[in-house]
Motif scaffolding. Structure first.
Motif, PDB file in Angstrom:
ATOM      1  N   PRO A 188      -3.111  -5.111  -1.661  1.00 35.24           N
ATOM      2  CA  PRO A 188      -2.802  -4.243  -2.816  1.00 35.24           C
ATOM      3  C   PRO A 188      -1.531  -4.673  -3.544  1.00 35.24           C
ATOM      4  O   PRO A 188      -1.479  -4.653  -4.777  1.00 35.24           O
ATOM      5  CB  PRO A 188      -2.643  -2.865  -2.171  1.00 35.24           C
ATOM      6  CG  PRO A 188      -3.478  -2.927  -0.930  1.00 35.24           C
ATOM      7  CD  PRO A 188      -3.331  -4.333  -0.430  1.00 35.24           C
ATOM      8  N   GLY A 189      -0.488  -5.076  -2.770  1.00 37.93           N
ATOM      9  CA  GLY A 189       0.749  -5.511  -3.404  1.00 37.93           C
ATOM     10  C   GLY A 189       0.554  -6.753  -4.247  1.00 37.93           C
ATOM     11  O   GLY A 189       1.065  -6.845  -5.366  1.00 37.93           O
ATOM     12  N   ASN A 190      -0.207  -7.713  -3.734  1.00 37.79           N
ATOM     13  CA  ASN A 190      -0.450  -8.948  -4.489  1.00 37.79           C
ATOM     14  C   ASN A 190      -1.325  -8.697  -5.704  1.00 37.79           C
ATOM     15  O   ASN A 190      -1.133  -9.312  -6.760  1.00 37.79           O
ATOM     16  CB  ASN A 190      -1.092 -10.002  -3.589  1.00 37.79           C
ATOM     17  CG  ASN A 190      -0.103 -10.584  -2.598  1.00 37.79           C
ATOM     18  OD1 ASN A 190       1.099 -10.362  -2.710  1.00 37.79           O
ATOM     19  ND2 ASN A 190      -0.599 -11.318  -1.621  1.00 37.79           N
ATOM     20  N   ARG A 191      -2.298  -7.812  -5.567  1.00 36.56           N
ATOM     21  CA  ARG A 191      -3.151  -7.503  -6.728  1.00 36.56           C
ATOM     22  C   ARG A 191      -2.326  -6.857  -7.838  1.00 36.56           C
ATOM     23  O   ARG A 191      -2.522  -7.161  -9.025  1.00 36.56           O
ATOM     24  CB  ARG A 191      -4.305  -6.587  -6.302  1.00 36.56           C
ATOM     25  CG  ARG A 191      -5.385  -7.312  -5.510  1.00 36.56           C
ATOM     26  CD  ARG A 191      -6.629  -6.476  -5.373  1.00 36.56           C
ATOM     27  NE  ARG A 191      -6.429  -5.342  -4.478  1.00 36.56           N
ATOM     28  CZ  ARG A 191      -6.617  -5.377  -3.158  1.00 36.56           C
ATOM     29  NH1 ARG A 191      -6.979  -6.516  -2.571  1.00 36.56           N
ATOM     30  NH2 ARG A 191      -6.428  -4.299  -2.417  1.00 36.56           N
ATOM     31  N   ARG A 192      -1.419  -5.981  -7.447  1.00 38.05           N
ATOM     32  CA  ARG A 192      -0.574  -5.365  -8.472  1.00 38.05           C
ATOM     33  C   ARG A 192       0.323  -6.412  -9.128  1.00 38.05           C
ATOM     34  O   ARG A 192       0.543  -6.378 -10.341  1.00 38.05           O
ATOM     35  CB  ARG A 192       0.272  -4.261  -7.844  1.00 38.05           C
ATOM     36  CG  ARG A 192       1.061  -3.491  -8.892  1.00 38.05           C
ATOM     37  CD  ARG A 192       1.842  -2.352  -8.297  1.00 38.05           C
ATOM     38  NE  ARG A 192       2.516  -1.603  -9.347  1.00 38.05           N
ATOM     39  CZ  ARG A 192       3.384  -0.639  -9.118  1.00 38.05           C
ATOM     40  NH1 ARG A 192       3.676  -0.289  -7.882  1.00 38.05           N
ATOM     41  NH2 ARG A 192       3.964  -0.006 -10.124  1.00 38.05           N
ATOM     42  N   ARG A 193       0.866  -7.307  -8.322  1.00 38.73           N
ATOM     43  CA  ARG A 193       1.670  -8.399  -8.883  1.00 38.73           C
ATOM     44  C   ARG A 193       0.874  -9.168  -9.939  1.00 38.73           C
ATOM     45  O   ARG A 193       1.371  -9.443 -11.031  1.00 38.73           O
ATOM     46  CB  ARG A 193       2.096  -9.364  -7.780  1.00 38.73           C
ATOM     47  CG  ARG A 193       3.167  -8.874  -6.840  1.00 38.73           C
ATOM     48  CD  ARG A 193       3.532  -9.973  -5.863  1.00 38.73           C
ATOM     49  NE  ARG A 193       4.614  -9.589  -4.969  1.00 38.73           N
ATOM     50  CZ  ARG A 193       4.445  -9.192  -3.714  1.00 38.73           C
ATOM     51  NH1 ARG A 193       3.219  -9.116  -3.206  1.00 38.73           N
ATOM     52  NH2 ARG A 193       5.483  -8.868  -2.969  1.00 38.73           N
ATOM     53  N   MET A 194      -0.352  -9.558  -9.588  1.00 38.49           N
ATOM     54  CA  MET A 194      -1.130 -10.402 -10.480  1.00 38.49           C
ATOM     55  C   MET A 194      -1.536  -9.668 -11.750  1.00 38.49           C
ATOM     56  O   MET A 194      -1.596 -10.256 -12.834  1.00 38.49           O
ATOM     57  CB  MET A 194      -2.353 -10.952  -9.751  1.00 38.49           C
ATOM     58  CG  MET A 194      -2.032 -11.874  -8.584  1.00 38.49           C
ATOM     59  SD  MET A 194      -0.724 -13.087  -8.949  1.00 38.49           S
ATOM     60  CE  MET A 194      -1.449 -13.981 -10.313  1.00 38.49           C
TER      61      MET A 194
END
Length: 525
Positions: A281-287
């Motif tokens: 979830p953290g990486n998806r939000r970053r992207m």
């Protein structure tokens, strides 16, 4: 979302702030001055990008260039503007592997080498195909250098200056813009083809400088630690951040924090390869944030001025090529001023406030620009034309306070080390896609709809403001590792904090903060 981030970030900075020597400044410490000199060598990579992005805009107002290449229009002109970004697209698959595999410095050197060859071809171009091929190679080389340079800036900077220096990276795009526009303005009086060949040659100054000097600059400590060269990384941190003292509290904190963050990434199986960019979830939000601000940086109406300023001027009755080049040159200086000013306010005002202020200002002034363009189309008044120029300047002032300095610095700081090169590559890829779209669609839409096309951008900028309000997370006063952990939840932050507990304030007494300590001024040595 933003409020929560601010609250989280407020106390995190206490982890290392007390370890920074308040007497060690950029102007009184020889090694920090030297470090900043190397950082300038990296920052001017963006100048090359700005030079190239502005060169063709200026060439289009240059009669000798237009005549030599048979007055390109329509799809031919679109290809000419897009080919550099097509070259960048071709280079993106290689860029992160060079940055992560060979190192930041080798990637910059390879990119500079390619650009030197490309600039020579462009300056000596004898026909359309040779000119197009040279511009493709410029884009290819740029993609390699611009992937590595901002990463190295943010990874070697002294903690107190990391945010403004990384923000300066994209701001210096306008320094290249200034050289391109004013050199072309001066060369317009040359009656031969040297009117455009001389500005082309000037484009090679930055890559040649980097080609000669980059190997003397320090490599990223994060890259070295990731490759198992911990002693070399510690030596670099100590040399530039603590006058060579490897036991300095700040150096030990940075060293242990980097090691902990990299080791934490390695222990998570999903943090390997491109799939990791969307695995959590953290990486998806970053992207989502990274891709969005990449497109926003090119789809805010600025693309009309950046690549088709001549068409905008023609639409409001300003057709004299000297006046067009003059306004373009003044606009470049104006943009540099606002972008640099915002870069130095990043830590003081925060990223979130700058993004929201920027989007609100762009919406206001682009709407007024649209209204005045409509008035000129209907009534052909000089006042309306002059108002359009004024609102273009005000629009760019708003754009420059966030979407020039922050798009690169914010992208690299919210990415953890293992994903930084790949994530930044996605950012650059998204920018190239958005620019290519602009370069093909904008001239067609402007020709068909004229000022009515501006209404599309008014609606889009309103969406940008809403996105920034709900999605931008404040990262003020955080280290790179703390910022990356911000997106991954409290557990990630706790793990990194625990890994560096041995350099807590309670366990470390820094002689530099005692009453009897007198800083050594290396400049007097």
């Amino acid at each position: 979302m933003g409020a929560g981030a601010v609250a989280t970030g407020g106390s995190s900075t206490e982890g290392y702030a007390h370890l920074i020597d308040p007497n060690r400044k950029w102007y009184n410490n020889r090694r920090i001055i030297t470090l900043h000199a190397w950082i300038v060598l990296l920052l001017i990579t963006s100048s090359t990008n700005g030079f190239d992005g502005s060169l063709l805009n200026s060439f289009q107002s240059l009669p000798t260039w237009q005549s030599y290449f048979n007055n390109p229009t329509g799809g031919r002109l679109g290809l000419l503007n897009a080919i550099q970004n097509i070259g960048s697209l071709a280079g993106y698959p290689f860029a992160p592997y060079l940055s992560d595999g060979l190192g930041r410095r080798p990637a910059i050197w390879i990119g500079s080498t390619i650009m030197i060859v490309a600039v020579a071809l462009q300056a000596a171009a004898q026909n359309w195909s040779m000119f197009i091929g040279a511009r493709f190679l410029i884009g290819f080389g740029l993609s390699l250098a611009t992937n590595a340079a901002p990463l190295l800036v943010t990874e070697i900077a002294y903690p107190s200056y990391r945010a403004p220096l990384t923000s300066l990276y994209n701001s210096l795009w306008y320094s290249g813009n200034i050289v391109a526009t004013w050199s072309t303005f001066g060369c317009q009086y040359i009656s031969s083809n040297w009117a455009w060949r001389i500005p082309s040659i000037l484009q090679g100054i930055v890559p040649l400088t980097q080609f000669l000097l980059i190997w003397f600059a320090p490599e990223s400590p994060r890259y070295l630690i990731c490759k198992g060269k911990e002693a070399e990384a510690l030596k670099i941190l100590a040399y530039y951040h603590a006058d060579g003292d490897e036991n300095d509290g700040l150096v030990q904190y940075e060293f242990q924090e980097i090691k902990a963050a990299i080791e934490l990434d390695r222990t998570v199986a999903s943090n390997v390869g491109w799939k990791a960019l969307i695995a959590t979830p953290g990486n998806r939000r970053r992207m989502i944030i990274i891709v969005a601000i990449a497109f926003f940086s090119q789809w805010s109406g600025n693309g009309l001025v950046s690549y088709y300023l001549k068409d905008v001027f023609d639409s409001i009755g300003i057709t004299d090529h000297t006046i067009q080049l003059l306004i373009n040159g003044i606009l470049a200086i104006w943009n540099l001023f606002w972008a640099v000013l915002a870069s130095f306010l990043v830590e003081r005002l925060g990223r979130r406030l700058l993004f929201l202020t920027s989007a609100a200002g762009m919406l206001l002034f682009f709407t007024l620009q649209t209204i005045c363009s409509a008035q000129y189309a209907l009534h052909k008044t000089d006042a309306a034309a002059h108002a359009v120029i004024a609102f273009i300047f005000l629009f760019y002032a708003s754009y420059d306070i966030a979407f020039t300095p922050l798009i690169v610095s914010y992208t690299v700081e919210i990415l953890p080390y293992q994903l930084r090169a790949k994530g930044f590559n996605v950012f650059n890829f998204a920018i190239s896609l958005s620019i290519i779209f602009n370069q093909y669609v904008n001239p067609i839409a402007l020709g068909a709809l004229a000022w009515k096309y501006y209404i599309v951008y008014c609606c889009w900028i309103a969406f940008e403001f809403a996105f920034c309000y709900f999605m931008i997370v404040e990262t003020k006063n955080l280290s790179l590792e703390e910022t990356a952990a911000l997106f991954d939840g409290a557990d990630a932050q706790r793990n990194i904090t625990n890994a560096v507990h041995e350099v807590r304030h309670d366990d470390y007494v820094d002689e530099k903060t005692s009453d009897s300590y007198t800083p050594t001024n290396e400049l007097k040595a």
